[in-house]
Design a protein around this motif. Structure first.
Motif, PDB file in Angstrom:
ATOM      1  N   VAL A 127       0.847  -1.201   0.000  1.00 25.88           N
ATOM      2  CA  VAL A 127       0.000   0.000   0.000  1.00 25.88           C
ATOM      3  C   VAL A 127       0.878   1.244   0.000  1.00 25.88           C
ATOM      4  N   ALA A 128       1.869   1.281   0.916  1.00 22.25           N
ATOM      5  CA  ALA A 128       2.727   2.466   1.011  1.00 22.25           C
ATOM      6  C   ALA A 128       3.742   2.517  -0.127  1.00 22.25           C
ATOM      7  N   ILE A 129       4.171   1.348  -0.604  1.00 22.11           N
ATOM      8  CA  ILE A 129       5.113   1.355  -1.725  1.00 22.11           C
ATOM      9  C   ILE A 129       4.460   1.992  -2.940  1.00 22.11           C
ATOM     10  N   GLN A 131       1.991   4.111  -2.985  1.00 19.77           N
ATOM     11  CA  GLN A 131       1.891   5.542  -2.697  1.00 19.77           C
ATOM     12  C   GLN A 131       3.199   6.252  -3.009  1.00 19.77           C
TER      13      GLN A 131
END
Lengths: 279, 316
Positions: A127-129, A131
């Motif tokens: 998810v953060a990657i 982003q």
């Protein structure tokens, strides 16, 4: 060991069992490749027959090579895998050398920090990657994949390589120091050539999951220009579910590079697993 | 990075700053930290927020977890995926690892002919991608092609053929078995290596005491390879609770039929990325990823702090 006692009957049973499992392991691959060379009728009429003069056909391969950009996908996979392996080996070996050669405060902690990633899969940070990749404009570039795979491969590489670097003789390195070699020269000219077998093991272990990965290409680089062969064949086969010739040919094309690499490296790989993995 | 700053103080007087340590460590540390560790913790952190329509994150504490475990829209899917994942793991532990041990035990018989051929062949599927494996088995098990029914007719069991991948009752076990087929090579290799490491003296001593064949395997070899079995179990656990590709390839992102093959990985993909009519939801995706992280962390800690310490190790 029990060489004198292995009776022919027992050996026979062992061969029967191993042979049976070998058939189970190979049969599906064999079936796919054999049928990819047949025309549609014979695929269904006699799936187990080898392609003969009457049933031989390359129509599946023609469809695949015309429709999908398999050469492009293949180049993408090759680029991503090669660059990632190179970075993992270079940076991994450098870090492993620092950890195994020098004593400094926080050495053990650093080793622990780097080995976190062996057990925790990088996928959970997706998810953060994504982003981060959107923010830096790296979505749909091969760079994004290279970065992710390098990070994914580093922990195991550092772990295995530092184990091996501890076995390189100190006398040799000290002799180099006395001869006036810099620490960099000692690393690149003395240590790296000596740990080449370990590097090969790490390369194979790093390569397989990268080449086969579907998750990150699907999420980070699904564009036509950056599709890898794994994602490419997944999408392609999904579109041609009813064209059995094309599906079987696409599968065979995807199996082929792995098969060739395995034939070349299988001894190295198996030796690597059996020597280094269980300590 | 503080550790490298301290090195100056630690180093001997004639070498005031050992910059090369910093140079050697930095590239790996930067990539690893930025691409792996930070996003991982960012994801965990994100699970505590909700993103509003305007795109501003609002802190909701453990609210997302409450929704995931208890809300009617989410809970059924989540518990279903967790249950399926446990079954997926159980099939691997019960089928893959015993077969792997058995194959390794047979391969390690000294002077066995064709041993390296068997080893190479059985390890082959492990190298193929899930995409290839998934589609091959989809074709073989397809009632259209008829290879599977034909093979079953050879052993006189044609009547037992069913479209296993299409039935909610059998699809999950079938997918698990496909994954077992692919990965049996890994336990086989690791156990094989462990068996080769047993010193000959131990085996000879056992033979002098009259312990041979089966008894030798159960009483002498098995206790000695328990640490390797432990490693395999934890590798299987991490791999299974992180699996996605095979189910996605064989059954699609909806993990059909009727969600019967949905595992945490496919649920995470659908939730976070969206699929067909469902919109992607970042916070809920992060929440599911956090739950997966905690499950894997719990398994790894259980292994490191309890199981690994209880296993008796023998030194030679």
């Amino acid at each position: 060991m029990s060489k004198a006692r292995t009776s022919p009957i027992r050996a026979g049973f062992v061969h029967l069992a191993l042979g049976a499992y070998t058939v189970i392991a190979i049969f599906p691959v064999f079936l796919t490749i054999v049928n990819s060379f047949k025309d549609r009728g014979s695929i269904f009429r006699s799936p187990l027959q080898l392609p003969g003069p009457s049933s031989f056909s390359l129509v599946g391969y023609e469809t695949v090579l015309k429709q999908g950009d398999f050469v492009g996908y293949f180049t993408n996979s090759l680029t991503v895998t090669c660059v990632s392996i190179f970075l993992v080996l270079l940076f991994g070996a450098m870090a492993a050398f620092a950890l195994s050669e020098y004593r400094f405060k926080g050495n053990a902690l650093m080793g622990l920090y780097l080995s976190l990633g062996i057990m925790i899969p990088i996928r959970l940070g997706t998810v953060a990657i994504l982003q981060g990749m959107v923010a830096t404009g790296l979505v749909n570039t091969l760079t994004a994949l290279v970065l992710v795979y390098t990070a994914q491969g580093l922990p195991l590489a550092v772990f295995i390589l530092s184990e091996f670097m501890r076995t390189v003789s100190d006398d040799l390195k000290n002799a180099g120091r006395i001869d006036g070699l810099s620490e960099y020269a000692i690393f690149f000219r003395l240590v790296l050539p000596l740990v080449r077998p370990a590097m090969a093991t790490v390369a194979v272990f790093t390569m397989i999951p990268i080449w086969n990965d579907l998750w990150f290409p699907l999420i980070l680089a699904p564009a036509e220009a950056t599709k890898t062969i794994t994602l490419g064949s997944q999408v392609f086969i999904g579109q041609f579910v009813t064209d059995w010739n094309a599906v079987l040919s696409a599968l065979s094309l995807a199996i082929f590079p792995v098969l060739v690499l395995y034939m070349i490296f299988s001894r190295q790989l198996i030796r690597g697993i059996t020597s280094g993995a269980v300590k | 990075m503080t550790s490298t700053d301290d090195t100056g103080a630690m180093a001997p007087l004639k070498r005031p700053a050992r910059w090369h340590i910093l140079v050697f460590l930095t590239p790996a540390l930067i990539i690893y930290t930025i691409v792996m560790i930070l996003p991982l913790f960012q994801t965990l952190w994100l699970s505590l927020f909700n993103v509003t329509k305007e795109g501003t994150p609002v802190f909701v504490g453990l609210g997302n977890f409450k929704v995931l475990f208890g809300d009617a829209r989410w809970a059924a899917d989540f518990w279903n995926a967790l249950k399926n994942n446990l079954i997926f793991f159980a099939v691997h532990m019960l089928v893959q690892n015993p077969i792997g041990v058995a194959l390794a035990a047979m391969l390690s018989i000294p002077k066995l002919r064709f041993a390296s051929f068997y080893r190479t062949a059985i390890f082959l599927p492990t190298l193929l991608s899930f995409v290839i494996v998934g589609f091959i088995w989809k074709l073989i098990l397809s009632p259209l092609w008829g290879v599977a029914p034909w093979l079953m007719s050879l052993v006189g069991a044609k009547g037992l053929f069913l479209p296993w991948l299409g039935l909610p009752s059998t699809a999950l076990v079938t997918v698990s078995l496909i994954s077992v087929w692919q990965y049996v090579g890994i336990p086989m290799m690791l156990i094989y290596a462990a068996l080769l490491n047993i010193p000959d003296e131990v085996i000879e001593a056992a033979e002098c005491d009259g312990i041979t064949g089966w008894a030798q395997f159960w009483k002498i070899k098995l206790p000695l390879i328990l640490p390797a079995i432990g490693i395999i179990s934890i590798l299987t656990f991490v791999g299974n609770f992180n699996a996605f590709d095979l189910v996605y390839t064989v059954q699609g992102a909806l993990a059909g039929p009727d969600g019967s093959t949905d595992i945490l990985g496919t649920l995470l993909y659908r939730t976070f990325f969206g699929f067909q009519l469902q919109l992607g939801d970042r916070s809920m995706g992060a929440t599911i990823a956090t739950v997966m992280f905690l499950i894997i962390l719990a398994g790894v800690s259980l292994y490191l702090f309890i199981i690994q310490r209880r296993i008796r190790r023998y030194q030679f």
